[in-house]
Design a protein around this motif. Sequence first.
Motif, PDB file in Angstrom:
ATOM      1  N   GLU A 259       1.025 -24.788  24.019  1.00 15.91           N
ATOM      2  CA  GLU A 259       0.801 -24.874  25.461  1.00 15.91           C
ATOM      3  C   GLU A 259      -0.480 -24.146  25.859  1.00 15.91           C
ATOM      4  O   GLU A 259      -1.153 -24.531  26.814  1.00 15.91           O
ATOM      5  CB  GLU A 259       1.996 -24.283  26.215  1.00 15.91           C
ATOM      6  N   SER A 260      -0.794 -23.089  25.148  1.00 12.79           N
ATOM      7  CA  SER A 260      -2.022 -22.334  25.405  1.00 12.79           C
ATOM      8  C   SER A 260      -2.495 -21.733  24.093  1.00 12.79           C
ATOM      9  O   SER A 260      -1.723 -21.619  23.133  1.00 12.79           O
ATOM     10  CB  SER A 260      -1.774 -21.227  26.439  1.00 12.79           C
ATOM     11  N   LEU A 261      -3.775 -21.350  24.055  1.00 12.26           N
ATOM     12  CA  LEU A 261      -4.359 -20.764  22.856  1.00 12.26           C
ATOM     13  C   LEU A 261      -4.789 -19.334  23.149  1.00 12.26           C
ATOM     14  O   LEU A 261      -5.072 -18.981  24.305  1.00 12.26           O
ATOM     15  CB  LEU A 261      -5.562 -21.601  22.395  1.00 12.26           C
ATOM     16  N   PRO A 262      -4.846 -18.496  22.116  1.00 10.52           N
ATOM     17  CA  PRO A 262      -5.239 -17.094  22.332  1.00 10.52           C
ATOM     18  C   PRO A 262      -6.604 -16.966  23.001  1.00 10.52           C
ATOM     19  O   PRO A 262      -7.536 -17.710  22.697  1.00 10.52           O
ATOM     20  CB  PRO A 262      -5.278 -16.531  20.902  1.00 10.52           C
ATOM     21  N   ASP A 263      -6.677 -16.035  23.925  1.00 11.91           N
ATOM     22  CA  ASP A 263      -7.934 -15.760  24.632  1.00 11.91           C
ATOM     23  C   ASP A 263      -7.980 -14.253  24.874  1.00 11.91           C
ATOM     24  O   ASP A 263      -7.411 -13.750  25.837  1.00 11.91           O
ATOM     25  CB  ASP A 263      -7.984 -16.529  25.951  1.00 11.91           C
ATOM     26  N   THR A 264      -8.636 -13.545  23.966  1.00 18.00           N
ATOM     27  CA  THR A 264      -8.670 -12.088  24.031  1.00 18.00           C
ATOM     28  C   THR A 264     -10.118 -11.614  24.185  1.00 18.00           C
ATOM     29  O   THR A 264     -11.052 -12.413  24.182  1.00 18.00           O
ATOM     30  CB  THR A 264      -8.066 -11.463  22.760  1.00 18.00           C
ATOM     31  N   GLU A 265     -10.285 -10.324  24.271  1.00 19.68           N
ATOM     32  CA  GLU A 265     -11.644  -9.781  24.397  1.00 19.68           C
ATOM     33  C   GLU A 265     -12.414  -9.867  23.088  1.00 19.68           C
ATOM     34  O   GLU A 265     -13.636  -9.738  23.066  1.00 19.68           O
ATOM     35  CB  GLU A 265     -11.595  -8.333  24.871  1.00 19.68           C
ATOM     36  N   ASN A 266     -11.707 -10.118  21.983  1.00 16.14           N
ATOM     37  CA  ASN A 266     -12.364 -10.213  20.670  1.00 16.14           C
ATOM     38  C   ASN A 266     -12.599 -11.642  20.199  1.00 16.14           C
ATOM     39  O   ASN A 266     -13.560 -11.921  19.476  1.00 16.14           O
ATOM     40  CB  ASN A 266     -11.546  -9.465  19.619  1.00 16.14           C
ATOM     41  N   ILE A 267     -11.688 -12.547  20.572  1.00 19.71           N
ATOM     42  CA  ILE A 267     -11.796 -13.938  20.129  1.00 19.71           C
ATOM     43  C   ILE A 267     -11.093 -14.834  21.140  1.00 19.71           C
ATOM     44  O   ILE A 267     -10.094 -14.444  21.748  1.00 19.71           O
ATOM     45  CB  ILE A 267     -11.189 -14.124  18.711  1.00 19.71           C
ATOM     46  N   SER A 268     -11.626 -16.026  21.310  1.00 21.27           N
ATOM     47  CA  SER A 268     -10.992 -16.983  22.221  1.00 21.27           C
ATOM     48  C   SER A 268     -11.063 -18.378  21.623  1.00 21.27           C
ATOM     49  O   SER A 268     -11.979 -18.701  20.855  1.00 21.27           O
ATOM     50  CB  SER A 268     -11.663 -16.958  23.599  1.00 21.27           C
TER      51      SER A 268
END
Length: 378
Positions: free
Chosen positions: A140-149
């Motif tokens: 439904e969604s993918l990781p989106d962090t300050e290190n990788i998106s």
Amino acid sequence: MEYNVDVVEISRTITDIIDDHILVCNPDWQIIFSNKAMQHSLGYADMELKQKSLLEIITDIHINKAESFIKNVSEKPSALEEFLFNGKHGLTKLHVKILKKNNLLYIYGNEKHAEYERIKKRMDIEVKNAIKIHRRSLPESLPDTENISFASLYIPAQDLGGDLFDVFKVDNGLLNDYFDQYVCFVADVSGHGLDSAMLAIFVKDTISSYFKLKHIPGQVLSPKEIMNFFLEQYIKEGYPMEYLVCIFFAVFDLKTYELTYCNAGFHICPILVADKGNIIELNKGSFPVTTAIDFDFYNYEDHSLHLFPEMTLFIMSDGLPEQRFDNEFYEERLKNLITDIYNLKPVHIVKKIHDDFNDFVKHERINDDITLVVAKLS
């Protein structure tokens, strides 16, 4: 040489050799014509049927239904309707349509077509359910962090697709503070129908099983080992030889800043972009998964390279670059676009590619499932 053509006789011959059941009645519902298929189904000879009216050969429980049906008849064929007929040797169920033309009533139907309609309705329901299952298997969604998106584009060629992808952070339990790993894989199953979609779900379930059954928190994560596990399970299931499963599997380790990948059959190599002058094709790969190749021929390997901030990885199935319009592949145009937009956020990259792709195909039907996953380091 001239021939005298009897059109009436030709018409009767045609109606007698087709599978349709045909009755024709006059305005008083008296039967004036029947073909051999109808005679055979009801067990009456032609002359016997001509001595009967339509309501005589319809069972009592369907008389009201028949009267209502005929009352509303027009020159446009009705919907297919089921009626019970009084055959000479018992009840006969037929699915027929009715129309009125030149003051005559035409009753006709084809049981093979009726069976086809029943099968089609059942298949439509099964396909709708399969679409729901397949779509739920996509993230439904993918990781989106300050290190990788991450961001993705998925367009099935038909209602059901044979492509699948997923991205998730690896759970290392109590050791999570010491690890920062992300798994990304894209799978492309041959075909894009019901069977391919179900096989794609098997890919995801099997990879999930590896992390539930085999992965030990803190253990070095090897894409090669995951591929070997999948290969073993696939061969155990004994899938037909005509199926091919291509998988690109990548692990991002943000503690060591290392990318490790294993390529099983992806001939469109993922592209890693640092800048316009530093574009790397991840072109080391091996065979796709199939039971047509002996197990001993497989030799999957891990390939690693160092990551740098701002690097962007493009992983795609072959449906995107190999789409053609006016004898031109999209691949070259895509590569040129990538070098212009790699520095954007993944979600914006995907939108740019999607818009450009739509402009390229000019609303033509796509030939294959399209899957693109973009990963960008901060």
